[in-house]
Enzyme design. Structure first.
Site, mmCIF file in Angstrom:
data_model
loop_
_atom_site.group_PDB
_atom_site.id
_atom_site.type_symbol
_atom_site.label_atom_id
_atom_site.label_comp_id
_atom_site.label_asym_id
_atom_site.label_seq_id
_atom_site.Cartn_x
_atom_site.Cartn_y
_atom_site.Cartn_z
ATOM 1 N N GLU A 1 -4.094 2.062 -12.097
ATOM 2 C CA GLU A 1 -2.836 1.721 -11.410
ATOM 3 C C GLU A 1 -2.891 0.253 -11.059
ATOM 4 O OE1 GLU A 1 -2.121 5.843 -8.898
ATOM 5 O OE2 GLU A 1 -2.083 3.936 -7.837
ATOM 6 N N ASP B 1 2.317 0.862 2.902
ATOM 7 C CA ASP B 1 0.923 0.480 2.721
ATOM 8 C C ASP B 1 0.271 0.018 4.012
ATOM 9 O OD1 ASP B 1 0.132 0.803 -0.093
ATOM 10 O OD2 ASP B 1 1.866 -0.498 -0.450
ATOM 11 N N TYR C 1 1.649 12.767 -8.233
ATOM 12 C CA TYR C 1 0.737 12.099 -7.306
ATOM 13 C C TYR C 1 0.940 12.744 -5.937
ATOM 14 C CZ TYR C 1 -1.498 8.015 -5.003
ATOM 15 O OH TYR C 1 -2.317 7.168 -4.269
#
Lengths: 279, 405
Positions: free
Chosen positions: A54, A65, A180
Site C-alpha cells: 500500500e 490517521d 479491508y
C-alpha cells in the site's frame, strides 16, 4: 466490472491460499522522507516479505490517521511530493516487479483535484492495482468507485466495527480485490483489538463475501501480525513501519544511512511472523 | 430531487447535496453515526416538544429575540442607505454561535449521548459549546489549534471556567482546520457515546442543514422586526462568512424573496492577490472535498489544503459551507471580500459612531456596508448581521493599532 483489472491482487491471494498462509500488506507513504528514499524502500519491500504494497498518497488533512502517518504525509509534502511524483514512484516500482500488487491509499481531494478520469488512466498505466480512499463511503460511489471499477482499477473498501449487518451489504456491493477490515474504532496507529473480536468480525464478513479479508489498524509487532494471520487472509501494517522511517532521520530531518535497512529488516520480522503463524 | 428554480430553499437532496456541493465524504466508521444523526434530527424536527424546548431556552437563556437596531449615526455618517444592525452580539456568550449549540445539545440529549466534542477557531463556538455543555451537565472536550490557543487566550480561559477540557491541535497548520481534523479523530474513536457539535454550516450531511436550520432564527426575526419597523422587507442583507453560519441564518429565510439582495463578505486578509494571504474560499478558491463535504476550498494545484490568513481567527478556515458554494454558483447571493485593514477601520468606525465594539468577523461585513451604503438611495433598507461582540478582539486590535496593553 466493465474493464478487466490487472489480476495481480486475485493472483496474489490465490498464491497465498495455495501456500496455506496469510499475506503481509505493508503501508508506506509516497515521498517519505524524500522521493528517492521512498523508492528504495518500495523496491525493497517484496524482497523483505511484503505480499501486497500500500502506497500512501500524501494529504495535508488526513482525518482518519494518527500522528505517525500524519507526520509521514507532511514530511513527504515538505520534500516535494505531489500526485505526479507518487505515480512516478509506482511506475519505477512496476518496472522492476510485475507481480506484487500495489494499492494507492489516501483521501479524495488530491485525486479530485488531479481529475478522476485522468487519475484512473494514469494510475492504471503506472501499474496501480487498487485504491483505498478513506473519505469515500458507498454513499459517494459515483465519484470514484464506479469509474475506477469501469477503468479496471480495484476499489477496496474499509469496513469497521460500526458497519452493522444492515449496512454491510451496501459497503461490500462495489468492493473488489479484497476487503479491508479496520479492527478498531479509531485512527491509524492507536489501540489494538483482541483476537476474539477480530475473529468474530472476520467470521461475520465471510458470511457476506467471498473476497479475501485483510485486517489492519493497531498491528505493531510481528506477534500481533502473526495472531491476525491465523484469522484473516492478510495482516496490514502501516504506522509501525512509518515510525521506523521517523526514527531514522537525522536532526535536520534527512534520512540516515540506517533508514532503508531498518525499515526493511522490520518488514522482514513482520513477514516472518506472518509466515510462521500457521506453521 | 430536481431543484426547481422557483425556490432556493429546497436543498439539500436526500444525499445532502446542494447542486454539486455537500455530500457525506467521511470514513466508514463515522457513516453509521451520521445516518443516526440524520434520523434523530428528522424526528426532532417533526416533534413540537423539541421546538418548544428550544424556544424556551432561546428566550430565557440566550435572550432572543435579539434587537433589530437602526444605526442612525452610522447611517448619517455614510450618507446613503438606512442601516440596521441585527444585534446577535447581545446573545448570551456574545455571538450567534449559541443559537446552533442550543439546538444541537438538545438533539444530543434526545439521542442519549453522554459526551460533547467541538472544534473552535477564535473560541466563540468553543465557548458556546462549553456553555451549553455546562448547562446540561455533560462533559465536554474542545479542540483548538495550538496557534489559536496562543492568540485567543481569554476564550481558552472562559472554556476552562465553564468546565471544558481544551485540547490543542498540534498537527498541520495548528489552526481551525486542524482542530476539526482532531475533533473528527476523536469522534471516530469514541463512536458510542459522543456527540460532535459542529460550529458552522459545513461538514458532512446533515450538519450543513441542521446548523442552518438552528441559525435561521436570525432571519426569521429580522423579517418580523423589519415588518414592524418599516412595514416591508429589507432590500439588502449583509453578513460576514468564514464557514458561513451567521450569513446562512440571516439569508435563508429570504432566499425566495426576489427583491431582497444579499451580500456575503469573506476574509480578504492581506488581499486576494497575496498567495496564502487570505481566507476567501469562494472568491479565491476552487471546488474540492474536505471535512465531509464538497465545497470551495483554498488549495494548491495538487489538491493540498492551504491554511489561509485573516486578522480574525474565526474566519481563517480554508472551506465554506456547501450551500454557500451552491448559492454562489446559481448567483442568488453575491460574494465579496474585505481586507484585514478594511475590517479594522470598520471596527473603529462602529465604536466611534454607534458605541458598539463589533467582533472582527462582523467588522468585515461592516467594511462592505461602508462601501456600498453611500451608493444607495436613502430609502434603501440594509440589514447587517452584527453576529458577535468585539471584547475578545481588543488585544488583536490593539496590536494592529500599535498600542501596548
Amino acid at each position: 466490472m466493465s474493464t478487466q483489472d490487472s489480476g495481480r491482487i486475485a493472483a496474489r491471494f490465490a498464491a497465498l491460499k495455495a501456500e496455506g498462509r496469510a499475506g503481509l500488506v505493508t503501508f508506506v507513504m509516497a515521498g517519505d522522507p524524500d522521493h528517492n528514499t521512498a523508492l528504495a524502500i518500495l523496491k525493497g519491500l517484496p524482497g523483505a516479505g511484503a505480499d501486497l504494497v500500500e502506497l500512501g498518497m500524501p494529504f495535508t488533512d488526513p482525518m482518519a490517521d494518527g500522528p505517525a502517518i500524519q507526520a509521514a504525509g507532511l514530511r513527504a509534502l515538505g520534500s516535494g511530493a505531489r500526485m505526479t511524483r507518487t505515480l512516478e514512484l509506482v511506475r519505477a516500482f512496476r518496472a522492476g516487479d510485475q507481480a506484487t500488487p500495489l494499492v494507492l491509499m489516501g483521501y479524495y481531494n488530491p485525486i479530485y483535484s488531479y481529475g478522476v478520469e485522468r487519475f484512473l488512466t494514469d494510475a492504471r498505466e503506472a501499474g496501480v492495482d487498487g485504491l483505498i480512499v478513506v473519505d469515500l463511503p458507498p454513499e459517494e460511489d459515483q465519484e470514484l468507485c464506479l469509474p475506477a471499477l469501469a477503468a479496471g482499477v480495484n476499489f477496496i473498501r474499509l469496513t469497521t466495527p460500526t458497519t452493522d449487518d444492515k449496512r454491510l451489504p451496501a459497503v461490500l456491493a462495489n468492493t473488489s480485490g479484497f476487503v479491508y477490515y479496520v479492527s478498531i474504532t479509531g485512527i491509524t496507529g492507536a489501540g489494538s483489538a483482541t483476537a476474539e473480536a477480530i475473529q468474530a468480525a472476520v467470521d461475520r464478513l465471510r458470511r457476506h463475501t467471498d473476497l479475501p479479508v485483510a485486517v489492519g489498524f493497531g498491528i505493531n509487532t510481528p506477534e500481533q501480525a502473526a495472531a491476525v494471520s491465523r484469522i484473516a487472509d492478510a495482516a496490514v501494517v502501516g504506522s509501525a513501519i512509518v515510525r521506523h522511517v521517523e526514527q531514522n532521520l537525522d536532526a535536520s530531518g534527512r534520512p540516515t544511512a540506517a533508514l532503508v535497512p531498518s525499515v526493511l529488516s522490520y518488514v522482514r520480522a513482520l513477514a516472518d511472523g506472518v509466515r510462521q503463524a500457521r506453521g | 430531487m430536481t431543484q426547481a428554480l422557483n425556490t432556493f430553499r429546497g436543498g439539500p437532496d436526500e444525499h445532502g447535496h446542494f447542486g454539486m456541493f455537500g455530500g457525506r465524504y467521511v470514513a466508514e466508521t463515522l457513516m453509521p453515526l451520521i445516518l443516526e444523526l440524520e434520523e434523530a434530527y428528522d424526528a426532532a424536527k417533526a416533534d413540537p416538544e423539541f421546538h418548544a424546548e428550544l424556544r424556551h431556552y432561546l428566550t430565557h437563556y440566550v435572550g432572543r429575540p435579539s434587537p433589530l437596531y437602526l444605526a442612525e449615526r452610522l447611517t448619517a455618517e455614510l450618507g446613503g442607505a438606512k442601516i440596521y444592525f441585527k444585534r446577535d452580539e447581545l446573545n448570551h456568550t456574545g455571538a450567534h454561535k449559541i443559537n446552533n449549540c442550543m439546538g444541537q445539545i438538545l438533539l444530543a440529549k434526545r439521542m442519549g449521548k453522554k459526551r460533547i466534542i467541538a472544534e473552535t477557531g477564535a473560541g466563540q463556538h468553543g465557548v458556546a459549546t462549553a456553555t451549553v455543555a455546562a448547562l446540561f451537565g455533560l462533559p465536554c472536550t474542545i479542540y483548538m489549534g495550538e496557534v489559536d490557543i496562543e492568540r485567543q487566550a481569554p476564550n481558552v480561559f472562559r472554556m476552562k471556567l465553564l468546565g471544558a477540557e481544551v485540547k490543542p491541535a498540534k498537527s498541520g497548520s495548528r489552526t481551525l482546520k486542524d482542530a476539526m481534523n482532531e475533533a473528527l479523530r476523536d469522534w471516530v474513536t469514541n463512536v458510542e457515546d459522543t456527540f460532535y457539535i459542529i460550529g458552522t454550516v459545513a461538514g458532512p450531511h446533515p450538519y450543513p442543514t441542521l446548523v442552518r436550520d438552528f441559525q435561521c432564527v436570525i432571519g426569521e426575526e429580522v423579517r418580523q422586526q423589519m415588518q414592524e419597523a418599516e412595514g416591508r422587507l429589507p432590500d439588502l442583507l449583509v453578513a460576514a462568512i468564514g464557514g458561513g453560519s451567521n450569513a446562512m441564518g440571516l439569508f435563508h429565510p429570504f432566499l425566495d424573496d426576489p427583491t431582497v439582495k444579499m451580500l456575503a463578505v469573506e476574509a480578504g486578509g492581506h488581499g486576494l492577490d497575496v498567495p496564502n494571504g487570505h481566507a476567501a474560499s469562494l472568491t479565491g478558491g476552487r471546488p474540492g472535498v474536505l471535512h465531509g463535504n464538497r465545497t470551495y476550498l483554498l488549495q494548491d494545484d495538487d489538491g493540498q489544503i492551504i491554511e489561509g490568513h485573516s486578522i480574525s481567527a474565526g474566519l481563517d478556515y480554508p472551506g465554506i459551507g456547501p450551500e454557500h458554494a451552491w448559492l454562489k454558483d446559481v448567483g442568488r447571493v453575491e460574494y465579496t471580500s474585505a481586507t484585514d485593514k478594511e475590517a479594522l477601520e470598520a471596527f473603529q468606525l462602529c465604536a466611534r459612531t454607534e458605541g458598539i465594539l463589533p467582533a472582527l468577523e462582523p467588522s468585515h461585513a461592516l467594511a462592505a456596508v461602508r462601501k456600498v451604503a453611500p451608493t444607495l438611495p436613502k430609502d434603501t433598507l440594509v440589514v447587517m448581521n452584527l453576529c458577535g461582540r468585539g471584547d475578545k478582539d481588543i488585544f488583536t486590535v490593539a496590536k494592529h493599532l500599535g498600542v501596548q496593553m
